[in-house]
Design a protein around this motif. Structure first.
Motif, PDB file in Angstrom:
ATOM      1  N   PHE A 286       0.827  -1.193   0.000  1.00 35.50           N
ATOM      2  CA  PHE A 286       0.000   0.000   0.000  1.00 35.50           C
ATOM      3  C   PHE A 286       0.868   1.252   0.000  1.00 35.50           C
ATOM      4  N   LYS A 287       0.381   2.274  -0.697  1.00 34.16           N
ATOM      5  CA  LYS A 287       1.113   3.538  -0.797  1.00 34.16           C
ATOM      6  C   LYS A 287       0.541   4.591   0.141  1.00 34.16           C
ATOM      7  N   THR A 288      -0.791   4.606   0.275  1.00 36.97           N
ATOM      8  CA  THR A 288      -1.453   5.599   1.113  1.00 36.97           C
ATOM      9  C   THR A 288      -2.511   4.908   1.958  1.00 36.97           C
ATOM     10  N   ILE A 289      -2.292   4.897   3.251  1.00 40.40           N
ATOM     11  CA  ILE A 289      -3.192   4.225   4.185  1.00 40.40           C
ATOM     12  C   ILE A 289      -3.978   5.281   4.950  1.00 40.40           C
ATOM     13  N   LEU A 290      -5.282   5.164   4.898  1.00 44.20           N
ATOM     14  CA  LEU A 290      -6.183   6.060   5.626  1.00 44.20           C
ATOM     15  C   LEU A 290      -6.758   5.289   6.799  1.00 44.20           C
ATOM     16  N   VAL A 291      -6.644   5.862   8.000  1.00 45.46           N
ATOM     17  CA  VAL A 291      -7.202   5.214   9.186  1.00 45.46           C
ATOM     18  C   VAL A 291      -8.167   6.172   9.861  1.00 45.46           C
ATOM     19  N   GLY A 292      -9.331   5.653  10.206  1.00 46.15           N
ATOM     20  CA  GLY A 292     -10.315   6.425  10.965  1.00 46.15           C
ATOM     21  C   GLY A 292     -10.137   6.142  12.443  1.00 46.15           C
ATOM     22  N   VAL A 293      -9.941   7.219  13.230  1.00 44.60           N
ATOM     23  CA  VAL A 293      -9.691   7.055  14.652  1.00 44.60           C
ATOM     24  C   VAL A 293     -10.660   7.924  15.442  1.00 44.60           C
ATOM     25  N   ASP A 294     -11.225   7.318  16.468  1.00 44.01           N
ATOM     26  CA  ASP A 294     -12.009   8.068  17.441  1.00 44.01           C
ATOM     27  C   ASP A 294     -11.467   7.723  18.821  1.00 44.01           C
TER      28      ASP A 294
ATOM     29  N   ASP B  75     -15.718  10.896   0.585  1.00 46.06           N
ATOM     30  CA  ASP B  75     -15.022  12.184   0.548  1.00 46.06           C
ATOM     31  C   ASP B  75     -13.516  12.050   0.798  1.00 46.06           C
ATOM     32  N   ILE B  76     -13.163  11.536   1.978  1.00 47.06           N
ATOM     33  CA  ILE B  76     -11.757  11.569   2.378  1.00 47.06           C
ATOM     34  C   ILE B  76     -10.900  10.599   1.566  1.00 47.06           C
TER      35      ILE B  76
ATOM     36  N   GLN C 274       5.950   9.392   6.873  1.00 45.82           N
ATOM     37  CA  GLN C 274       5.079  10.437   6.329  1.00 45.82           C
ATOM     38  C   GLN C 274       3.684  10.276   6.926  1.00 45.82           C
ATOM     39  N   VAL C 275       3.290  11.235   7.765  1.00 45.81           N
ATOM     40  CA  VAL C 275       2.003  11.180   8.461  1.00 45.81           C
ATOM     41  C   VAL C 275       1.290  12.516   8.298  1.00 45.81           C
ATOM     42  N   ASP C 276       0.033  12.445   7.909  1.00 43.66           N
ATOM     43  CA  ASP C 276      -0.818  13.633   7.835  1.00 43.66           C
ATOM     44  C   ASP C 276      -2.113  13.334   8.569  1.00 43.66           C
ATOM     45  N   THR C 277      -2.841  14.392   8.888  1.00 38.92           N
ATOM     46  CA  THR C 277      -4.127  14.240   9.568  1.00 38.92           C
ATOM     47  C   THR C 277      -5.215  14.957   8.778  1.00 38.92           C
ATOM     48  N   VAL C 278      -6.440  14.466   8.967  1.00 37.50           N
ATOM     49  CA  VAL C 278      -7.615  15.058   8.328  1.00 37.50           C
ATOM     50  C   VAL C 278      -8.723  15.120   9.360  1.00 37.50           C
ATOM     51  N   PHE C 279      -9.379  16.254   9.408  1.00 32.74           N
ATOM     52  CA  PHE C 279     -10.545  16.424  10.274  1.00 32.74           C
ATOM     53  C   PHE C 279     -11.733  16.776   9.391  1.00 32.74           C
ATOM     54  N   ASP C 280     -12.878  16.170   9.680  1.00 34.09           N
ATOM     55  CA  ASP C 280     -14.101  16.481   8.938  1.00 34.09           C
ATOM     56  C   ASP C 280     -15.274  16.349   9.895  1.00 34.09           C
ATOM     57  N   ASP C 281     -16.421  16.790   9.459  1.00 37.97           N
ATOM     58  CA  ASP C 281     -17.629  16.598  10.258  1.00 37.97           C
ATOM     59  C   ASP C 281     -18.800  16.310   9.343  1.00 37.97           C
ATOM     60  N   GLY C 282     -19.839  15.724   9.929  1.00 37.83           N
ATOM     61  CA  GLY C 282     -21.028  15.369   9.166  1.00 37.83           C
ATOM     62  C   GLY C 282     -21.870  14.377   9.925  1.00 37.83           C
ATOM     63  N   ASP C 283     -22.816  13.775   9.205  1.00 41.14           N
ATOM     64  CA  ASP C 283     -23.762  12.875   9.846  1.00 41.14           C
ATOM     65  C   ASP C 283     -23.254  11.443   9.982  1.00 41.14           C
ATOM     66  N   LYS C 284     -22.617  10.906   8.963  1.00 38.23           N
ATOM     67  CA  LYS C 284     -22.216   9.497   8.956  1.00 38.23           C
ATOM     68  C   LYS C 284     -20.731   9.373   8.651  1.00 38.23           C
TER      69      LYS C 284
ATOM     70  N   ALA D  52       4.541   3.337   3.724  1.00 42.68           N
ATOM     71  CA  ALA D  52       3.420   4.055   3.118  1.00 42.68           C
ATOM     72  C   ALA D  52       3.164   5.384   3.825  1.00 42.68           C
ATOM     73  N   HIS D  53       2.490   6.249   3.110  1.00 44.33           N
ATOM     74  CA  HIS D  53       2.001   7.518   3.657  1.00 44.33           C
ATOM     75  C   HIS D  53       0.785   7.178   4.529  1.00 44.33           C
ATOM     76  N   LEU D  54       0.792   7.613   5.776  1.00 38.97           N
ATOM     77  CA  LEU D  54      -0.313   7.345   6.700  1.00 38.97           C
ATOM     78  C   LEU D  54      -1.121   8.617   6.886  1.00 38.97           C
ATOM     79  N   ILE D  55      -2.422   8.498   6.688  1.00 43.01           N
ATOM     80  CA  ILE D  55      -3.325   9.626   6.909  1.00 43.01           C
ATOM     81  C   ILE D  55      -4.294   9.218   8.004  1.00 43.01           C
ATOM     82  N   ILE D  56      -4.281   9.986   9.081  1.00 42.47           N
ATOM     83  CA  ILE D  56      -5.128   9.708  10.242  1.00 42.47           C
ATOM     84  C   ILE D  56      -6.297  10.676  10.209  1.00 42.47           C
ATOM     85  N   ALA D  57      -7.506  10.127  10.186  1.00 40.06           N
ATOM     86  CA  ALA D  57      -8.705  10.960  10.077  1.00 40.06           C
ATOM     87  C   ALA D  57      -9.606  10.770  11.288  1.00 40.06           C
TER      88      ALA D  57
END
Length: 153
Positions: free
Chosen positions: A13-21, A109-110, A91-101, A42-47
């Motif tokens: 994998f090149k870009t891994i997106l993980v959803g964390v709460d 989206d992400i 390589q680590v980046d973060t993403v914040f979003d909001d919404g219903d689901k 891989a590039h890790l994106i924490i959302a």
């Protein structure tokens, strides 16, 4: 019995997106995503996603309560980033979003916007009829266009 011949190379994998709460399942997802990112370089994106339905009706009407929750999530994202870097992810980046689901936001989206090729989430098990996997994880498994890892614990 004939010898099994698999001419399949495991996916790197090149870009891994993980959803964390802020849950044990979310932390388990993060730990597994960190492991895979290290393994594949891989590039890790924490959302993290602020689900507006998680706020009480009264809190949702107060901008201060929403602002406070956003700041808390953003602070946690920085904590997760620092942890991933301390574990050797380059390589680590973060993403914040909001919404219903959250599941829908992650898939529609992400993930496309960051060009993820693996999406990691916690199962968020609940007691009852479905028992093993929560509604957001199920949505992600059914609707994702990329590989998905659903972490039980």
């Amino acid at each position: 019995m004939a010898e099994l011949q698999l001419n399949v190379e495991p996916k790197h994998f090149k870009t891994i997106l993980v959803g964390v709460d802020e849950s044990e399942q979310g932390y388990n997802a993060l730990a597994n995503a960190i492991h895979q990112a290290r393994e594949d370089n891989a590039h890790l994106i924490i959302a993290s996603i602020l689900e507006m339905g998680d706020l009480s009706a009264i809190a949702a009407l107060h901008l201060d309560a929403i602002k406070e929750k956003r700041e808390e999530i953003e602070k946690n994202l920085e904590k997760y980033r620092a942890y991933a870097e301390s574990q050797g992810v380059k390589q680590v980046d973060t993403v914040f979003d909001d919404g219903d689901k959250a599941g829908q936001i992650m898939v529609e989206d992400i993930a496309p916007s960051v060009k993820a090729d693996l999406l990691v989430v916690g199962a968020h098990s609940r007691q009852g009829f479905w028992g093993s996997i929560g509604s957001q994880a199920a949505y992600i498994a059914r609707n994702s266009k990329i590989s998905v890892l659903i972490v039980q614990d």
